[in-house]
Design an enzyme around this catalytic site. Structure first.
Site, PDB file in Angstrom:
ATOM      1  N   LYS A  41     -14.636  94.261 158.018  1.00  0.00           N
ATOM      2  CA  LYS A  41     -13.361  94.338 158.630  1.00  0.00           C
ATOM      3  C   LYS A  41     -12.896  92.892 158.580  1.00  0.00           C
ATOM      4  O   LYS A  41     -13.378  91.891 159.309  1.00  0.00           O
ATOM      5  CB  LYS A  41     -13.471  94.900 160.079  1.00  0.00           C
ATOM      6  CG  LYS A  41     -12.178  95.433 160.578  1.00  0.00           C
ATOM      7  CD  LYS A  41     -11.278  94.214 161.123  1.00  0.00           C
ATOM      8  CE  LYS A  41     -11.357  93.551 162.138  1.00  0.00           C
ATOM      9  NZ  LYS A  41     -10.228  92.725 162.649  1.00  0.00           N
ATOM     10  N   GLY A  63     -17.501  86.574 166.998  1.00  0.00           N
ATOM     11  CA  GLY A  63     -15.950  86.366 167.586  1.00  0.00           C
ATOM     12  C   GLY A  63     -15.991  86.093 169.233  1.00  0.00           C
ATOM     13  O   GLY A  63     -17.181  85.482 169.591  1.00  0.00           O
ATOM     14  N   GLY A  78     -13.885  90.829 172.632  1.00  0.00           N
ATOM     15  CA  GLY A  78     -13.914  91.798 171.619  1.00  0.00           C
ATOM     16  C   GLY A  78     -15.398  92.140 171.143  1.00  0.00           C
ATOM     17  O   GLY A  78     -15.559  93.379 171.017  1.00  0.00           O
ATOM     18  N   GLY A  79     -16.313  91.228 171.151  1.00  0.00           N
ATOM     19  CA  GLY A  79     -17.503  91.606 170.734  1.00  0.00           C
ATOM     20  C   GLY A  79     -18.180  92.410 171.627  1.00  0.00           C
ATOM     21  O   GLY A  79     -18.942  93.377 171.299  1.00  0.00           O
ATOM     22  N   GLU A 102     -22.475  87.650 167.741  1.00  0.00           N
ATOM     23  CA  GLU A 102     -22.269  86.253 168.212  1.00  0.00           C
ATOM     24  C   GLU A 102     -21.019  86.154 169.019  1.00  0.00           C
ATOM     25  O   GLU A 102     -19.979  86.387 168.548  1.00  0.00           O
ATOM     26  CB  GLU A 102     -22.240  85.254 167.161  1.00  0.00           C
ATOM     27  CG  GLU A 102     -22.436  83.893 167.542  1.00  0.00           C
ATOM     28  CD  GLU A 102     -22.345  82.992 166.628  1.00  0.00           C
ATOM     29  OE1 GLU A 102     -21.210  81.778 166.847  1.00  0.00           O
ATOM     30  OE2 GLU A 102     -22.836  83.140 165.506  1.00  0.00           O
ATOM     31  N   CYS A 160     -18.479  77.021 166.641  1.00  0.00           N
ATOM     32  CA  CYS A 160     -19.117  77.940 167.743  1.00  0.00           C
ATOM     33  C   CYS A 160     -20.284  77.188 168.337  1.00  0.00           C
ATOM     34  O   CYS A 160     -20.697  77.508 169.461  1.00  0.00           O
ATOM     35  CB  CYS A 160     -19.912  79.158 167.100  1.00  0.00           C
ATOM     36  SG  CYS A 160     -20.886  78.841 165.477  1.00  0.00           S
ATOM     37  N   GLU A 167     -16.943  78.990 178.142  1.00  0.00           N
ATOM     38  CA  GLU A 167     -16.455  78.258 176.989  1.00  0.00           C
ATOM     39  C   GLU A 167     -14.910  78.537 177.057  1.00  0.00           C
ATOM     40  O   GLU A 167     -14.204  79.231 177.226  1.00  0.00           O
ATOM     41  CB  GLU A 167     -16.884  79.274 175.688  1.00  0.00           C
ATOM     42  CG  GLU A 167     -16.349  78.510 174.374  1.00  0.00           C
ATOM     43  CD  GLU A 167     -16.702  79.328 173.221  1.00  0.00           C
ATOM     44  OE1 GLU A 167     -16.802  78.689 172.047  1.00  0.00           O
ATOM     45  OE2 GLU A 167     -17.075  80.678 173.536  1.00  0.00           O
TER      46      GLU A 167
END
Length: 511
Positions: free
Chosen positions: A166, A221, A225-226, A245, A282, A376
Site C-alpha cells: 500500500k 507510521g 493509523g497503525g 512500527e 523515527c 512523540e
C-alpha cells in the site's frame, strides 16, 4: 463508482504535480492479492529469490537519477539524503540475497528416529516455510528504505512471500517507479511480475489487511493509523500477525558528569540528531533528561547555539507541518515549560527547529497536563527535562512508553564501568527500548545482522525487528515432517543435504 485520483504533490508548495494512479477499489485489492498469491509459487526456489533481490538492487542502481528526482520532488528530502537512502535500500536487498543463499534462516533441525528413547522418538525434520502473501504499508519519511523496495518488502521476498504494497500518499510517483523496477527484476529472473504489486488509497489499506488471503502485514507510521490496522488484523476471523512500527520518543539520559565533561560535544550532537531530516526520523531523540545545575546550563547554551543555526526545513506534507506547529504550540503553553529556541512555523511551507525545557519534577506524577510532553511530536523539536537528582531520573523513566532506542551519555570515568550509578542507569533503559546506545546518537540505523529496530509498544507491536537479517523471521512459520519418506521431503531436509544450508542434526550443528 469512480475511484478518486491519486496525485503527486509538491511538499514545497502543497500543490499537485501530476496524477499518478487511482485509488484501488475493493475489487482491485482482491485482484491484486489473488494475483500475488498465484505468482508466489515461483519464489519457492531459493536461488531464484536471491537472484531477484540482487537484480532488483542492480536495476535500482541503474535508475538512480530517475528515482532520486521523483523522490525529491515528492518529499523535499534532498538529493544527498535520498542518494544515501537508495544506497541503503540496495545494500539491504543484496544483504537479504546473502541471507537466502546461506539458508540459516530456515532453522533446520533433524532428529533421527530413536527407539531407545522413552517414549521412542519418530523421525522428525523441522524447518521454516513462508507464510504467504504479505501486505506492506509504506512509510512517509523513508520513500525508499521503508517503502516499496524497502526492508519489509526485501525480507518478505527473501522469505519466499509475494508482496502487495500500500503506497504512501506522500510519494505515489516514487512508489510506482520503484514498483516498476522490482517487477522488471522479477521478469528478468523468470518470475511473474506480480510477485510485487502496488495499490493506492486509504480504503485499499483497510481492505488489504482484512483480505483472507493476506497472511501477515508490515507497517511503519503513526500510532493512530497503525493501531487501527493492528486491531483490524486481530479482529479477522483468522487473525494474522501485524508487525507495526508506530512511534517513539527515543529518550536520552545525560549524567551530570557527562555534561560537565563534554557539554559542547553533547549539545552539538543532540542538535544534529534532533534536527536531522527536519526531525522526521523515527529514531529522533525527542525527550532528554539533563541535569539542572551549571553543567546542564552549559549544555543548553551549546544546544541553543546549534539549533538556532539550523535552517528552516520542509516537512513531508502540509498535514504533518500543521500537526507539528499545533503540537509544539500546545506543549509550549503548558505551565513551567520554556522555549529557549521556539519551534514552529518557519514560513508558509517550512518549519523552524527548536526545543522546550521543563523541570523533571513536573513529569513524575501521572495524569497531569504535562503527560503531553511524554508523547512523540513528529518534527524538529525535543523536550529537555531538567532533573535535580537520580531519583527524579528514575521516576520519569518509569513513566515512559516503549521506544525504538534509549541513549545514555556518560563521562569517560563512568564509561569504564566502575561507577555503580552508570550501571544502574543503563539497566533502567534496557526495558524501555530495543536498541540501547552509550555515548552516541540514535538517528541512523545500521543494516547489520545484529541490528534490532523495534521495541516495546507503542514503538512496535511485536518483539521483532524490521532492520537486519533477522527481519526475515517475521514472514516464516515452522513446520515439522514426521516419519516422511525421503523422496517426499524438501531437498533441504534430506540426509544428503545437496543444497547445503546449515542444519542441526541429532542436536549437533552441521554445515
Amino acid at each position: 463508482m469512480t475511484a478518486a485520483p491519486v496525485w503527486s504533490v509538491d511538499p514545497r508548495t502543497g500543490k499537485p504535480r501530476e496524477q499518478v494512479a487511482d485509488e484501488a477499489t475493493a475489487e482491485e485489492v482482491d485482484s491484486a492479492v489473488r494475483r500475488a498469491r498465484a505468482a508466489g509459487a515461483g519464489l519457492a526456489d531459493r536461488t531464484v529469490r536471491a537472484a531477484l533481490l540482487r537484480t532488483a538492487a542492480d536495476l535500482l542502481d541503474e535508475a538512480v537519477e530517475h528515482v532520486i528526482e521523483a523522490a525529491d520532488a515528492e518529499t523535499a528530502l534532498g538529493p544527498v539524503r535520498l542518494r544515501g537512502e537508495l544506497a541503503r535500500t540496495t545494500a539491504q536487498l543484496r544483504a537479504f540475497a546473502g541471507v537466502v543463499d546461506e539458508g540459516a534462516f530456515l532453522d533446520i533441525r533433524i532428529d533421527h528416529a530413536d527407539a531407545t528413547r522413552t517414549p521412542p522418538w519418530p523421525d522428525l525434520r523441522r524447518w521454516k516455510v513462508p507464510l504467504g502473501v504479505v501486505a506492506v504499508y509504506s512509510a512517509s519519511n523513508f520513500p525508499l528504505a521503508f517503502s516499496v523496495p524497502g526492508g519489509d518488502t526485501a525480507s518478505a521476498l527473501a522469505a519466499g512471500c509475494p508482496v502487495v504494497v500500500k503506497a504512501h500518499p506522500d510519494h505515489p510517483a516514487t512508489s510506482e517507479l520503484c514498483a516498476s523496477v522490482l517487477r522488471r527484476a522479477a521478469v528478468r529472473v523468470g518470475l511473474d511480475e506480480d510477485v510485487l504489486i502496488v495499490v493506492h488509497g486509504f480504503e485499499a489499506g483497510v481492505e488489504l489487511v482484512r483480505h483472507p488471503l493476506v497472511s501477515a502485514a508490515g507497517f511503519t507510521g503513526s500510532i493512530r493509523g497503525g493501531r487501527a490496522l493492528f486491531d483490524a488484523a486481530a479482529a479477522r476471523p483468522a487473525p494474522i500477525p501485524f508487525y507495526g512500527e508506530l512511534g517513539s520518543l527515543n529518550p536520552v539520559v545525560i549524567t551530570e558528569a557527562a555534561a560537565a565533561e563534554r557539554a559542547e560535544e553533547i549539545g552539538a550532537g543532540l542538535a544534529g540528531s534532533m534536527t536531522l531530516g527536519a526531525g522526521q526520523f523515527c529514531t529522533k531523540p525527542g525527550f532528554v533528561l539533563a541535569p539542572a545545575g551549571a553543567a546542564g546550563d552549559s549544555l543548553l547554551k551549546t544546544l541553543t547555539s546549534a539549533v538556532s543555526e539550523t535552517e528552516p526545513g520542509v516537512m513531508l506534507d502540509h498535514r504533518m507541518r500543521d500537526a507539528f506547529v499545533a503540537g509544539v504550540r500546545e506543549r509550549a503553553a503548558l505551565p513551567g515549560v520554556d522555549a529557549p529556541i521556539t519551534p514552529g512555523a518557519g514560513g508558509e511551507h517550512t518549519v523552524s527547529a527548536g526545543f522546550l525545557t521543563v523541570p523533571a519534577a513536573l513529569l513524575t506524577a501521572e495524569g497531569g497536563p504535562h503527560d503531553l510532553l511524554l508523547e512523540e511530536c513528529f518534527g524538529p523539536v525535543t523536550v529537555v527535562a531538567r532533573y535535580t537528582s537520580t531519583d527524579e531520573i528514575g521516576a520519569v523513566l518509569s513513566r515512559l512508553p516503549g521506544n525504538l532506542t534509549a541513549t545514555l551519555q556518560l563521562s569517560d570515568a563512568e564509561g569504564e564501568g566502575t561507577a555503580p550509578g552508570a550501571v544502574a542507569l543503563l539497566a533502567e533503559l534496557v526495558p524501555l527500548a530495543g536498541r540501547v546506545l552509550v555515548n552516541g546518537w540514535p538517528t541512523g540505523v545500521a543494516v547489520a545482522p545484529a541490528q534490532q529496530h523495534g521495541g516495546p509498544y507503542p514503538a512496535t507491536t511485536s518483539t521483532s525487528t524490521s532492520v537486519g537479517a533477522t527481519a526475515i523471521e517475521r514472514w516464516l512459520r515452522p513446520v515439522t515432517y514426521q516419519s516422511t519418506p525421503p523422496a517426499l521431503l524438501p531437498p533441504e531436509l534430506r540426509d544428503e543435504n545437496a543444497l547445503g544450508p546449515p542444519r542441526r542434526v541429532d542436536d549437533v550443528p552441521r554445515g
